[in-house]
Design an enzyme around this catalytic site. Sequence first.
Site, PDB file in Angstrom:
ATOM      1  N   CYS A  14       0.845  -1.190   0.000  1.00  0.00           N
ATOM      2  CA  CYS A  14       0.000   0.000   0.000  1.00  0.00           C
ATOM      3  C   CYS A  14       0.889   1.250   0.000  1.00  0.00           C
ATOM      4  O   CYS A  14       1.856   1.298   0.747  1.00  0.00           O
ATOM      5  CB  CYS A  14      -0.880  -0.024   1.237  1.00  0.00           C
ATOM      6  N   PRO A  15       0.571   2.188  -0.840  1.00  0.00           N
ATOM      7  CA  PRO A  15      -0.581   2.326  -1.733  1.00  0.00           C
ATOM      8  C   PRO A  15      -0.286   1.956  -3.188  1.00  0.00           C
ATOM      9  O   PRO A  15      -1.059   2.273  -4.078  1.00  0.00           O
ATOM     10  CB  PRO A  15      -0.906   3.815  -1.634  1.00  0.00           C
TER      11      PRO A  15
END
Length: 74
Positions: A14-15
């Site tokens: 992430c992200p």
Amino acid sequence: MTGEVDLDARGLRCPLPVIELARLARDLPPGRTLVALADDPAAEADIPAWARMRGHTVTLERRGAHTAYVVVLG
């Protein structure tokens, strides 16, 4: 589902999975389907949220250690 994979984001954290998916989708026409593979647990919330905000639909298919996200661009 077809065997086509547009984004293999396995191993990305992430992200990055949602950022890469958004980059791919940016110049594509409505109705196009993208298939992304991801194994980051955060992608399970991030990708559907991004799709909702952009008017896309998404379905998830669990495949062992990763998930396939099938996104139809709206």
